[in-house]
Design a protein around this motif. Structure first.
Motif, PDB file in Angstrom:
ATOM      1  N   LEU A 170     -54.023 -38.952  21.719  1.00 27.50           N
ATOM      2  CA  LEU A 170     -53.046 -38.055  21.120  1.00 27.50           C
ATOM      3  C   LEU A 170     -51.744 -38.774  20.822  1.00 27.50           C
ATOM      4  O   LEU A 170     -51.088 -38.493  19.826  1.00 27.50           O
ATOM      5  N   ALA A 171     -51.370 -39.695  21.657  1.00 29.02           N
ATOM      6  CA  ALA A 171     -50.121 -40.415  21.467  1.00 29.02           C
ATOM      7  C   ALA A 171     -50.179 -41.313  20.244  1.00 29.02           C
ATOM      8  O   ALA A 171     -49.169 -41.511  19.580  1.00 29.02           O
ATOM      9  N   VAL A 172     -51.328 -41.861  19.926  1.00 34.61           N
ATOM     10  CA  VAL A 172     -51.426 -42.753  18.773  1.00 34.61           C
ATOM     11  C   VAL A 172     -51.947 -42.040  17.537  1.00 34.61           C
ATOM     12  O   VAL A 172     -52.102 -42.631  16.491  1.00 34.61           O
ATOM     13  N   ALA A 173     -52.219 -40.735  17.630  1.00 33.76           N
ATOM     14  CA  ALA A 173     -52.735 -39.988  16.489  1.00 33.76           C
ATOM     15  C   ALA A 173     -51.666 -39.815  15.409  1.00 33.76           C
ATOM     16  O   ALA A 173     -51.986 -39.679  14.247  1.00 33.76           O
ATOM     17  N   TYR A 174     -50.402 -39.799  15.801  1.00 34.59           N
ATOM     18  CA  TYR A 174     -49.329 -39.619  14.842  1.00 34.59           C
ATOM     19  C   TYR A 174     -48.689 -40.951  14.498  1.00 34.59           C
ATOM     20  O   TYR A 174     -48.431 -41.768  15.354  1.00 34.59           O
ATOM     21  N   ALA A 175     -48.433 -41.139  13.224  1.00 30.92           N
ATOM     22  CA  ALA A 175     -47.669 -42.284  12.759  1.00 30.92           C
ATOM     23  C   ALA A 175     -46.382 -41.712  12.179  1.00 30.92           C
ATOM     24  O   ALA A 175     -46.271 -40.508  11.971  1.00 30.92           O
ATOM     25  N   ASP A 176     -45.425 -42.541  11.941  1.00 29.61           N
ATOM     26  CA  ASP A 176     -44.193 -42.064  11.327  1.00 29.61           C
ATOM     27  C   ASP A 176     -44.408 -41.863   9.832  1.00 29.61           C
ATOM     28  O   ASP A 176     -45.357 -42.377   9.250  1.00 29.61           O
ATOM     29  N   ALA A 177     -43.505 -41.111   9.217  1.00 28.07           N
ATOM     30  CA  ALA A 177     -43.649 -40.749   7.808  1.00 28.07           C
ATOM     31  C   ALA A 177     -43.024 -41.789   6.876  1.00 28.07           C
ATOM     32  O   ALA A 177     -42.100 -42.510   7.250  1.00 28.07           O
ATOM     33  N   LEU A 178     -43.538 -41.813   5.669  1.00 26.91           N
ATOM     34  CA  LEU A 178     -42.960 -42.575   4.568  1.00 26.91           C
ATOM     35  C   LEU A 178     -42.214 -41.562   3.708  1.00 26.91           C
ATOM     36  O   LEU A 178     -42.811 -40.585   3.239  1.00 26.91           O
ATOM     37  N   VAL A 179     -40.913 -41.762   3.520  1.00 25.40           N
ATOM     38  CA  VAL A 179     -40.104 -40.856   2.712  1.00 25.40           C
ATOM     39  C   VAL A 179     -39.815 -41.546   1.380  1.00 25.40           C
ATOM     40  O   VAL A 179     -39.198 -42.607   1.346  1.00 25.40           O
ATOM     41  N   ILE A 180     -40.298 -40.934   0.301  1.00 29.29           N
ATOM     42  CA  ILE A 180     -40.026 -41.405  -1.051  1.00 29.29           C
ATOM     43  C   ILE A 180     -38.826 -40.610  -1.556  1.00 29.29           C
ATOM     44  O   ILE A 180     -38.865 -39.384  -1.589  1.00 29.29           O
ATOM     45  N   VAL A 181     -37.755 -41.297  -1.938  1.00 31.51           N
ATOM     46  CA  VAL A 181     -36.525 -40.639  -2.364  1.00 31.51           C
ATOM     47  C   VAL A 181     -36.392 -40.747  -3.880  1.00 31.51           C
ATOM     48  O   VAL A 181     -36.554 -41.825  -4.445  1.00 31.51           O
ATOM     49  N   GLU A 182     -36.093 -39.615  -4.521  1.00 29.25           N
ATOM     50  CA  GLU A 182     -35.828 -39.570  -5.958  1.00 29.25           C
ATOM     51  C   GLU A 182     -34.493 -38.867  -6.163  1.00 29.25           C
ATOM     52  O   GLU A 182     -34.304 -37.751  -5.689  1.00 29.25           O
ATOM     53  N   VAL A 183     -33.571 -39.537  -6.862  1.00 26.64           N
ATOM     54  CA  VAL A 183     -32.250 -38.958  -7.112  1.00 26.64           C
ATOM     55  C   VAL A 183     -32.063 -38.811  -8.621  1.00 26.64           C
ATOM     56  O   VAL A 183     -32.243 -39.776  -9.370  1.00 26.64           O
ATOM     57  N   ARG A 184     -31.709 -37.594  -9.036  1.00 31.68           N
ATOM     58  CA  ARG A 184     -31.495 -37.297 -10.451  1.00 31.68           C
ATOM     59  C   ARG A 184     -30.168 -36.571 -10.622  1.00 31.68           C
ATOM     60  O   ARG A 184     -29.758 -35.769  -9.781  1.00 31.68           O
ATOM     61  N   GLY A 185     -29.531 -36.823 -11.753  1.00 35.83           N
ATOM     62  CA  GLY A 185     -28.297 -36.131 -12.100  1.00 35.83           C
ATOM     63  C   GLY A 185     -28.608 -34.818 -12.795  1.00 35.83           C
ATOM     64  O   GLY A 185     -29.780 -34.487 -13.034  1.00 35.83           O
ATOM     65  N   PRO A 186     -27.574 -34.060 -13.173  1.00 38.36           N
ATOM     66  CA  PRO A 186     -27.777 -32.772 -13.841  1.00 38.36           C
ATOM     67  C   PRO A 186     -28.538 -32.899 -15.161  1.00 38.36           C
ATOM     68  O   PRO A 186     -29.220 -31.973 -15.584  1.00 38.36           O
ATOM     69  N   ASP A 187     -28.437 -34.064 -15.780  1.00 40.82           N
ATOM     70  CA  ASP A 187     -29.134 -34.295 -17.049  1.00 40.82           C
ATOM     71  C   ASP A 187     -30.559 -34.815 -16.851  1.00 40.82           C
ATOM     72  O   ASP A 187     -31.255 -35.119 -17.808  1.00 40.82           O
ATOM     73  N   GLY A 188     -30.976 -34.940 -15.589  1.00 45.37           N
ATOM     74  CA  GLY A 188     -32.324 -35.426 -15.294  1.00 45.37           C
ATOM     75  C   GLY A 188     -32.454 -36.933 -15.234  1.00 45.37           C
ATOM     76  O   GLY A 188     -33.526 -37.460 -14.950  1.00 45.37           O
ATOM     77  N   GLN A 189     -31.368 -37.638 -15.488  1.00 48.08           N
ATOM     78  CA  GLN A 189     -31.389 -39.094 -15.475  1.00 48.08           C
ATOM     79  C   GLN A 189     -31.272 -39.626 -14.036  1.00 48.08           C
ATOM     80  O   GLN A 189     -30.632 -39.002 -13.192  1.00 48.08           O
ATOM     81  N   PRO A 190     -31.884 -40.789 -13.756  1.00 53.15           N
ATOM     82  CA  PRO A 190     -31.804 -41.382 -12.415  1.00 53.15           C
ATOM     83  C   PRO A 190     -30.356 -41.711 -12.039  1.00 53.15           C
ATOM     84  O   PRO A 190     -29.561 -42.108 -12.885  1.00 53.15           O
ATOM     85  N   VAL A 191     -30.048 -41.524 -10.766  1.00 50.85           N
ATOM     86  CA  VAL A 191     -28.722 -41.830 -10.231  1.00 50.85           C
ATOM     87  C   VAL A 191     -28.910 -42.797  -9.067  1.00 50.85           C
ATOM     88  O   VAL A 191     -29.765 -42.586  -8.216  1.00 50.85           O
ATOM     89  N   ASP A 192     -28.104 -43.858  -9.049  1.00 47.98           N
ATOM     90  CA  ASP A 192     -28.195 -44.833  -7.969  1.00 47.98           C
ATOM     91  C   ASP A 192     -27.108 -44.613  -6.929  1.00 47.98           C
ATOM     92  O   ASP A 192     -26.009 -44.176  -7.234  1.00 47.98           O
ATOM     93  N   GLY A 193     -27.452 -44.935  -5.694  1.00 46.70           N
ATOM     94  CA  GLY A 193     -26.530 -44.795  -4.588  1.00 46.70           C
ATOM     95  C   GLY A 193     -27.270 -44.981  -3.275  1.00 46.70           C
ATOM     96  O   GLY A 193     -28.430 -45.403  -3.256  1.00 46.70           O
ATOM     97  N   LYS A 194     -26.615 -44.654  -2.211  1.00 47.98           N
ATOM     98  CA  LYS A 194     -27.197 -44.775  -0.873  1.00 47.98           C
ATOM     99  C   LYS A 194     -27.573 -43.388  -0.369  1.00 47.98           C
ATOM    100  O   LYS A 194     -26.758 -42.473  -0.392  1.00 47.98           O
ATOM    101  N   VAL A 195     -28.815 -43.252   0.100  1.00 47.42           N
ATOM    102  CA  VAL A 195     -29.298 -42.004   0.680  1.00 47.42           C
ATOM    103  C   VAL A 195     -29.514 -42.240   2.170  1.00 47.42           C
ATOM    104  O   VAL A 195     -30.172 -43.204   2.560  1.00 47.42           O
ATOM    105  N   THR A 196     -28.943 -41.366   2.995  1.00 52.93           N
ATOM    106  CA  THR A 196     -29.060 -41.492   4.453  1.00 52.93           C
ATOM    107  C   THR A 196     -29.661 -40.225   5.030  1.00 52.93           C
ATOM    108  O   THR A 196     -29.258 -39.117   4.666  1.00 52.93           O
ATOM    109  N   LEU A 197     -30.624 -40.409   5.924  1.00 52.77           N
ATOM    110  CA  LEU A 197     -31.198 -39.316   6.701  1.00 52.77           C
ATOM    111  C   LEU A 197     -30.662 -39.451   8.120  1.00 52.77           C
ATOM    112  O   LEU A 197     -30.959 -40.419   8.810  1.00 52.77           O
ATOM    113  N   ALA A 198     -29.842 -38.485   8.534  1.00 58.11           N
ATOM    114  CA  ALA A 198     -29.268 -38.487   9.887  1.00 58.11           C
ATOM    115  C   ALA A 198     -29.951 -37.390  10.684  1.00 58.11           C
ATOM    116  O   ALA A 198     -30.003 -36.245  10.241  1.00 58.11           O
TER     117      ALA A 198
END
Length: 102
Positions: free
Chosen positions: A15-43
């Motif tokens: 049971l202890a090894v049944a779980y692995a940590d998650a892979l988080v895919i981050v997508e950032v878009r502006g109001p116009d739908g265009q990609p936006v670059d910057g730093k994303v932090t999960l606290a």
């Protein structure tokens, strides 16, 4: 008694090894739908390690994120930062986090 304790420990081991940590895919878009670059932090809510990545063309990956509740923050390279948002990361697998920039 000692054998019973060891047997109980080994019974829980899969049971202890049944779980692995998650892979988080981050997508950032502006109001116009265009990609936006910057730093994303999960606290994490409460104590724990924060995880972050820098986007390129509005995307980045954060590997090895333990499941739980997090606050997601975007620090865009240009413009105003949106308010933080609450996210839940599953205990394993892959999750897509979409962030709306201002």
């Amino acid at each position: 008694m000692r054998h019973l304790a060891l047997a109980s420990l080994f019974a829980l081991l899969p049971l202890a090894v049944a779980y692995a940590d998650a892979l988080v895919i981050v997508e950032v878009r502006g109001p116009d739908g265009q990609p936006v670059d910057g730093k994303v932090t999960l606290a994490p809510r409460g104590e724990g390690t924060s995880y972050s990545c820098e986007t390129t063309n509005g995307a980045c990956r954060i590997e090895g994120v333990p499941g739980g509740r997090y606050t997601a923050r975007l620090e865009p390279r240009e413009g105003e930062a949106p308010p933080p948002s609450s996210v839940v990361v599953p205990p394993d697998g892959r999750v897509v986090l979409r962030v709306a920039a201002r």
